[in-house]
Motif scaffolding. Sequence first.
Motif, PDB file in Angstrom:
ATOM      1  N   ALA A 202     138.153  40.265  90.901  1.00  0.00           N
ATOM      2  CA  ALA A 202     139.304  40.286  91.867  1.00  0.00           C
ATOM      3  C   ALA A 202     139.947  39.267  91.062  1.00  0.00           C
ATOM      4  O   ALA A 202     141.031  39.001  90.972  1.00  0.00           O
ATOM      5  N   LEU A 203     139.274  37.798  89.739  1.00  0.00           N
ATOM      6  CA  LEU A 203     139.982  37.239  89.512  1.00  0.00           C
ATOM      7  C   LEU A 203     141.289  36.928  88.246  1.00  0.00           C
ATOM      8  O   LEU A 203     142.055  36.709  88.821  1.00  0.00           O
ATOM      9  N   LEU A 205     143.737  39.676  89.042  1.00  0.00           N
ATOM     10  CA  LEU A 205     145.082  39.837  89.910  1.00  0.00           C
ATOM     11  C   LEU A 205     145.288  38.313  90.939  1.00  0.00           C
ATOM     12  O   LEU A 205     146.465  38.654  91.324  1.00  0.00           O
ATOM     13  N   VAL A 206     143.880  37.689  91.535  1.00  0.00           N
ATOM     14  CA  VAL A 206     143.973  36.781  91.918  1.00  0.00           C
ATOM     15  C   VAL A 206     144.868  35.191  91.170  1.00  0.00           C
ATOM     16  O   VAL A 206     146.292  35.271  91.328  1.00  0.00           O
ATOM     17  N   TYR A 215     137.930  28.627  89.320  1.00  0.00           N
ATOM     18  CA  TYR A 215     136.551  29.556  90.019  1.00  0.00           C
ATOM     19  C   TYR A 215     135.646  29.061  89.344  1.00  0.00           C
ATOM     20  O   TYR A 215     134.682  29.169  88.465  1.00  0.00           O
ATOM     21  N   CYS A 238     141.662  34.228  81.870  1.00  0.00           N
ATOM     22  CA  CYS A 238     140.498  33.715  82.646  1.00  0.00           C
ATOM     23  C   CYS A 238     139.381  33.798  82.635  1.00  0.00           C
ATOM     24  O   CYS A 238     139.103  32.432  83.555  1.00  0.00           O
ATOM     25  N   PRO A 321     138.409  45.273  94.476  1.00  0.00           N
ATOM     26  CA  PRO A 321     138.503  44.309  93.921  1.00  0.00           C
ATOM     27  C   PRO A 321     140.227  43.486  94.762  1.00  0.00           C
ATOM     28  O   PRO A 321     140.742  42.278  95.062  1.00  0.00           O
ATOM     29  N   LYS A 322     140.815  44.577  94.779  1.00  0.00           N
ATOM     30  CA  LYS A 322     141.546  44.200  95.472  1.00  0.00           C
ATOM     31  C   LYS A 322     141.988  43.583  97.122  1.00  0.00           C
ATOM     32  O   LYS A 322     142.971  42.606  97.588  1.00  0.00           O
ATOM     33  N   ALA A 325     141.191  39.655  96.453  1.00  0.00           N
ATOM     34  CA  ALA A 325     142.571  39.240  96.194  1.00  0.00           C
ATOM     35  C   ALA A 325     142.887  39.099  97.046  1.00  0.00           C
ATOM     36  O   ALA A 325     143.695  37.975  97.049  1.00  0.00           O
ATOM     37  N   ARG A 326     143.313  40.136  97.463  1.00  0.00           N
ATOM     38  CA  ARG A 326     145.268  39.302  98.687  1.00  0.00           C
ATOM     39  C   ARG A 326     144.190  38.800 100.053  1.00  0.00           C
ATOM     40  O   ARG A 326     144.779  37.372 100.748  1.00  0.00           O
ATOM     41  N   LEU A 329     144.460  35.077  97.829  1.00  0.00           N
ATOM     42  CA  LEU A 329     145.680  34.647  97.642  1.00  0.00           C
ATOM     43  C   LEU A 329     146.461  34.196  99.224  1.00  0.00           C
ATOM     44  O   LEU A 329     147.315  33.888  99.473  1.00  0.00           O
TER      45      LEU A 329
END
Length: 379
Positions: A202-203, A205-206, A215, A238, A321-322, A325-326, A329
């Motif tokens: 996920a990172l 996207l983050v 992280y 990343c 992961p999405k 990530a949401r 965030l």
Amino acid sequence: MILPMKLLLLTMEFPPQFGGVAEYYGRLVEHWPNREEAIVVLQPADALAKKRFFKWPFIHRALNRAIREKNIDLILVGQILPLGMSAYLYFLLNRLPYAVFLHGLDFSLARRNVWKRFLSKLILRSAAAIICTNNFTAQAVKDAGLGSESKVFVVHPAALLNWEASPGFSAADLPFSRPEKKVLLSIGRLVPRKGFDRVLSALPLVFKQAPDLLYILIGAGPDQFRLEKIRSRLPADCQEKIYFRGAVSTAEKNYWLKNSDIFIMPSREEKVLGIKDFEGFGIVYLEANLAGLPVIGVQSGGVGEAIKSGESGLLLPDDRPKTIARAILDLYHSPEKRALFGRQGRERARNDFNWPGQAVKLKLILEKIFAAHQTIGCK
């Protein structure tokens, strides 16, 4: 009037051994509310270490000797197999009541094959009480027909942070420079079910929307090589924001708990050698809350008992992961929500999940068992 109980805890795990189960028993004994009822702890280590097969006679001999010497009224069984069999046999011969603790994976392992299912059925159906560390396991016991509502109880683990354990650790002790950045923190054994692989996925996207986020992953375990491989496949910008700290000192762990902004551990159910493995509770969520951090987890096993979604953190419906990530965030962009969840989580951990309170809860359960046994004995 209930007379003081003489209790014996029969367990394979107890401090100074490490691990959640050992700490659970150690803290309950340490915080037992009645010092006149000091719990006798029996660890039949020699029998377990030296005998690969037919351990029961050796465990039973040690148990029998301890009960006679200490005049025990009630046995607490720390592991259903193999220790539960000794308590069961002693009950058949002497009618001494016993209670069995279940944490989650131990119950799954006790249902692994026909023979173990047969033994666990004998042990649990004859137990005076079944003490589970989470509602998820308690429900599984009831669904299997091995315990009724009046016999199955839940005594959760509690959280305790020793800020004074190793003072003096600071950012200057880190092997890398840490400018003023926000920190996403994970702490746990590196095994697949902890879900750290999903965080890594996920990172990217983050980091697009949170360029000043780091992280930090604390922990060691068999999944480390796979996790490092996942990190190596991420974009270079990343990778430089991801730090695997391995097994760290209490001082460094406390440093990150004090100096992070969000805690995440998206645990999931995994099958290991055909056995369902899951997060029985997740004491680390409460530790993070005690440090004032909002927490993120996934609805799996007993995680929903450790996290109160919308109050102490976010409980996600899945570990995609999405979705992860949401959630990250959402908290990253809302310092007010982070502060609110951290404050509410700290109060909840202090009030509802403290060791003295859990010890009192267990004592009340055992007093009922003891009183019922005394009543039967007087008839």
